[in-house]
Design a protein around this motif. Structure first.
Motif, PDB file in Angstrom:
ATOM      1  N   LEU A 119      35.922  67.391   8.193  1.00 37.34           N
ATOM      2  CA  LEU A 119      35.280  67.367   6.881  1.00 37.34           C
ATOM      3  C   LEU A 119      35.602  68.636   6.100  1.00 37.34           C
ATOM      4  CD1 LEU A 119      31.777  65.851   7.757  1.00 37.34           C
ATOM      5  CD2 LEU A 119      33.710  64.720   6.658  1.00 37.34           C
ATOM      6  N   GLU A 174      35.379  65.267   2.297  1.00 36.95           N
ATOM      7  CA  GLU A 174      34.584  64.053   2.507  1.00 36.95           C
ATOM      8  C   GLU A 174      35.434  63.000   3.209  1.00 36.95           C
ATOM      9  OE1 GLU A 174      35.098  61.598  -1.632  1.00 36.95           O
ATOM     10  OE2 GLU A 174      33.524  63.142  -1.585  1.00 36.95           O
ATOM     11  N   ARG A 188      34.941  58.751   5.212  1.00 40.00           N
ATOM     12  CA  ARG A 188      34.105  57.661   5.716  1.00 40.00           C
ATOM     13  C   ARG A 188      34.139  57.648   7.239  1.00 40.00           C
ATOM     14  NH1 ARG A 188      32.106  54.203   2.026  1.00 40.00           N
ATOM     15  NH2 ARG A 188      32.954  54.335  -0.085  1.00 40.00           N
ATOM     16  N   VAL A 189      33.116  57.051   7.814  1.00 44.49           N
ATOM     17  CA  VAL A 189      32.988  57.088   9.270  1.00 44.49           C
ATOM     18  C   VAL A 189      34.168  56.409   9.955  1.00 44.49           C
ATOM     19  CG1 VAL A 189      31.587  54.972   9.384  1.00 44.49           C
ATOM     20  CG2 VAL A 189      31.418  56.668  11.197  1.00 44.49           C
ATOM     21  N   GLU A 249      27.190  62.973  14.677  1.00 42.43           N
ATOM     22  CA  GLU A 249      26.902  63.584  13.378  1.00 42.43           C
ATOM     23  C   GLU A 249      25.403  63.823  13.154  1.00 42.43           C
ATOM     24  OE1 GLU A 249      28.545  60.780  10.630  1.00 42.43           O
ATOM     25  OE2 GLU A 249      26.805  59.454  10.706  1.00 42.43           O
ATOM     26  N   GLN A 251      23.810  66.816  10.780  1.00 46.23           N
ATOM     27  CA  GLN A 251      22.913  66.590   9.642  1.00 46.23           C
ATOM     28  C   GLN A 251      21.609  67.374   9.802  1.00 46.23           C
ATOM     29  OE1 GLN A 251      22.767  62.341   8.107  1.00 46.23           O
ATOM     30  NE2 GLN A 251      23.842  62.009  10.039  1.00 46.23           N
ATOM     31  N   MET A 280      26.350  68.917   7.313  1.00 55.30           N
ATOM     32  CA  MET A 280      26.981  67.803   6.609  1.00 55.30           C
ATOM     33  C   MET A 280      25.897  66.886   6.063  1.00 55.30           C
ATOM     34  SD  MET A 280      28.179  65.048   9.520  1.00 55.30           S
ATOM     35  CE  MET A 280      28.001  63.722   8.323  1.00 55.30           C
ATOM     36  N   GLU A 281      26.282  66.014   5.157  1.00 57.93           N
ATOM     37  CA  GLU A 281      25.343  65.058   4.579  1.00 57.93           C
ATOM     38  C   GLU A 281      26.072  63.748   4.304  1.00 57.93           C
ATOM     39  OE1 GLU A 281      23.887  66.783   1.000  1.00 57.93           O
ATOM     40  OE2 GLU A 281      25.878  67.047   0.120  1.00 57.93           O
ATOM     41  N   ILE A 282      25.299  62.690   4.099  1.00 59.60           N
ATOM     42  CA  ILE A 282      25.863  61.369   3.830  1.00 59.60           C
ATOM     43  C   ILE A 282      25.434  60.937   2.436  1.00 59.60           C
ATOM     44  CG2 ILE A 282      25.980  58.964   4.571  1.00 59.60           C
ATOM     45  CD1 ILE A 282      25.311  59.883   7.392  1.00 59.60           C
ATOM     46  N   SER A 323      27.350  56.328   2.030  1.00 59.05           N
ATOM     47  CA  SER A 323      28.164  56.043   3.220  1.00 59.05           C
ATOM     48  C   SER A 323      29.362  56.969   3.385  1.00 59.05           C
ATOM     49  CB  SER A 323      28.672  54.587   3.201  1.00 59.05           C
ATOM     50  OG  SER A 323      27.571  53.697   3.189  1.00 59.05           O
ATOM     51  N   ARG A 369      30.740  60.729   4.290  1.00 59.25           N
ATOM     52  CA  ARG A 369      30.340  61.968   4.963  1.00 59.25           C
ATOM     53  C   ARG A 369      30.919  63.156   4.217  1.00 59.25           C
ATOM     54  NH1 ARG A 369      28.710  57.226   7.016  1.00 59.25           N
ATOM     55  NH2 ARG A 369      27.624  57.489   9.002  1.00 59.25           N
ATOM     56  N   CYS A 370      30.077  64.118   3.882  1.00 55.70           N
ATOM     57  CA  CYS A 370      30.530  65.287   3.126  1.00 55.70           C
ATOM     58  C   CYS A 370      30.078  66.563   3.829  1.00 55.70           C
ATOM     59  CB  CYS A 370      29.944  65.290   1.712  1.00 55.70           C
ATOM     60  SG  CYS A 370      30.177  63.742   0.812  1.00 55.70           S
TER      61      CYS A 370
END
Length: 362
Positions: free
Chosen positions: A250, A255, A257-258, A276, A280, A285-287, A290, A292-293
């Motif tokens: 990341l 960013e 996607r899973v 993850e 979090q 990281m945060e979602i 959908s 992931r960043c």
């Protein structure tokens, strides 16, 4: 009335201790314990508390991993008939979210006790009676959302608290009771334990073994902790290899996607989603929709980690010894030349073809 300390030696969880102490006191007065359902993340002490409850009830304690029960027949033939029927016992169902559906439905009936604290269940043409003045039931899980909601309603829900950094430092100090922690090093160790009492227990045992093997001192400071971190490959905040790989990915892409993370790291989607969670929780990281960043805290973590790993101890520079003085050139010895001169063979020896004449040296 002064309450007895049923949980001596267990650190923190004071609110939970108070609730469970009340249940045990009531049991000792009327011989009935409500069905108890313990929930908490991994390593927060569910099993330890269940065993302590069983110890204080003073009955046979039967600990069963719910994942090992395949069907109702196994449940009765391996557990109920040999260990519970007509006996005083405490049944502890660990990993309760792994119970098969048929056993959950069976327990729905068994745990529905009447006014006389009993229930009945028919199995293989027999009727089994359960007397809850003799039988106590405890269940525990890390995934309460995966337990049938009607079954959960049969229990008293007890949610254990997360351990604070201070709690974990105290647990670690209790395990390493013969070691003195100096330089405020406990405040550096506790954050890598991830809020997990089991991790504190494991690390404490490893610290004891390392100190016994590599140190002549009973004091552990920053230098010893640095050596232990290098040995165990411990990262800040206790991040594991897969978690760090996800965060680094990341950090490069900002960013993803899973499915993209899973494909890049050769993991399953489920594995990525499990790894993850701690990232979090630590706000690394945060979602968003959908996606992931990485967060600012996550970027700062990677930068700090890079700085830590780029710093290597500088070896002391040893003085360079002076170059040896050149040896004086030795005069070359005059070579002695030896010349051989063969004299002319005398006429009277010409017939003697093999006559030898010694060389004359001058």
């Amino acid at each position: 009335m002064e309450q007895q300390d049923y949980f001596e030696g267990l650190i923190a969880q004071d609110d939970i201790k108070e609730t469970l102490t009340g249940f045990i006191d009531i049991y000792k007065d009327c011989s009935v314990l409500p069905h108890i359902f313990l929930t908490a993340p991994r390593g927060c002490g569910k099993t330890v508390f269940a065993r302590k409850i069983g110890e204080n009830l003073g009955k046979k304690f039967i600990e069963v991993n719910a994942g090992s029960i395949k069907n109702v027949k196994e449940f009765f033939h391996n557990i109920i008939i040999p260990h519970i029927q007509n006996q005083d016992a405490t049944l502890f169902l660990d990993e309760a979210h792994k119970l098969p559906k048929c056993v959950e439905n069976c327990l729905l009936t068994i745990l529905q006790e009447g006014k006389d604290n009993t229930s009945e269940f028919e199995f293989e043409e027999y009727t089994y009676e359960f007397d809850f003045t003799r039988l106590s039931v405890i269940a525990a899980t890390t995934e309460p959302q995966n337990v049938f909601h009607a079954l959960k309603d049969r229990f008293e829900l007890v949610e254990l608290d997360d351990y604070t950094v201070e709690d974990l430092g105290e647990i670690l100090g209790a395990i390493c009771e013969d070691i003195t922690f100096k330089d405020n090093v406990l405040s550096e160790i506790a954050p890598v334990l991830r809020g997990n009492a089991r991790a504190a227990s494991k690390l404490g045992k490893n610290i004891n073994r390392w100190m016994n093997t590599y140190s002549d001192s009973i004091s552990l400071g920053k230098e010893e902790w640095a050596a232990i971190k290098k040995w165990k490959k411990i990262k800040p905040l206790g991040l594991g290899k897969k978690e760090l790989l996800i965060l680094e990915l990341l950090g490069e892409r900002k960013e993803a996607r899973v499915t993209s993370i899973a494909a890049t790291l050769l993991l399953t989607r489920q594995a990525v989603m499990e790894e993850e969670q701690y990232l979090q929780k630590q706000h690394l990281m945060e979602i968003k929709n959908s996606v992931r960043c990485i967060t600012r805290e996550g970027q700062q973590y990677l930068e700090a980690l890079e700085n830590i790993e780029s710093i290597e101890p500088v070896k002391p520079v040893e003085p360079v010894p002076p170059a040896p003085a050149p040896k004086p050139k030795e005069k070359e010895a005059k070579k002695r030349v030896i010349r051989l001169k063969l004299p002319t063979r005398p006429e009277h020896d010409l017939e003697n073809e093999y006559a030898t004449v010694p060389p004359k040296i001058r």
